[in-house]
Design a protein around this motif. Structure first.
Motif: not given
Length: 232
Positions: A178-202
């Motif tokens: 978490l000391s070096y990777n928390a921000r990366n995890a958060m940015e990946e959450h944004k990508v996941i959410l973007s795909a969900l908003r687009e309803r892009d399953e793949n």
């Protein structure tokens, strides 16, 4: 000499009302996961019982449950010790979690509403605040909530229960990152959410797969920088 458990275990009346064994188990489990009890830390039935104001039997039962999960090693006539972080257990947990969350994210891409998307966006904002405050415990809880809520909003909360029951070994390694990777995890959450908003399953499946696969990078870094934390 007091063992590492002396770091202020709570009295039982400070915990949620579950069985005595459950309460002891939860308290110790959390300390193993967040490495307050690191690999090699010694545990004493008598000390835990005294600190938590209980008899030794429920402590013994909690120790047994932790040992069955591979978090501690009970050694007769010798101190019980916290085990190293197991690479094999992490690989098994990753396989289970990846399969379950991919299945769940497919449902989420079809079922989540704009209100759900907005709620997940709010969680990401709170994650960003936790990172800014260097609140690793807070971020870890919000990270879990993000994944939980995707399952729950999809009508598949039981999936998160299965994930949670199997991801403890991954969490020990993730806590170290978490000391070096928390921000990366958060940015990946944004990508996941973007795909969900687009309803892009793949796209959503690819995003959750990449996100969860980061545990392999974490293991590589642990081998290089903290090999003493790892077992086989």
């Amino acid at each position: 000499m007091p063992t590492e458990t002396a770091a202020a275990l709570p009295l039982l009346d400070e915990l949620r009302p579950r069985t005595v064994t459950d309460q002891i188990y939860d308290a110790l489990y959390q300390r193993v996961i967040n490495l307050s009890l690191p690999p090699g830390a010694k545990l004493s039935e008598a000390e835990v019982a005294a600190q938590m104001g209980v008899s030794r039997q429920p402590v013994r039962d909690a120790f047994y449950r932790l040992s069955q999960l591979g978090f501690i090693q009970i050694r007769p006539q010798r101190a019980t010790v916290v085990t190293p972080i197991s690479e094999e257990a992490i690989r098994q947990a990753f396989f289970i979690r990846l399969a379950l969350e991919i299945a769940c994210i497919r449902e989420a891409a079809r079922k989540l509403t704009p209100a759900h998307h907005d709620a997940l966006q709010g969680l990401i904002a709170r994650q960003q605040a936790a990172i800014a405050a260097d609140d690793r415990g807070g971020f870890h809880a919000l990270d879990d909530q993000f994944h939980h809520d995707i399952c729950a909003y999809s009508g598949l909360e039981f999936v998160w229960t299965l994930v949670k029951d199997n991801k403890g070994h991954m969490d020990r390694a993730r806590w170290l990152s978490l000391s070096y990777n928390a921000r990366n995890a958060m940015e990946e959450h944004k990508v996941i959410l973007s795909a969900l908003r687009e309803r892009d399953e793949n796209k959503a499946v690819a995003a959750i797969g990449l996100h969860l696969s980061r545990i392999n990078d974490t293991l590589d870094r642990l081998r290089a920088e903290q090999p003493e934390m790892l077992g086989h």
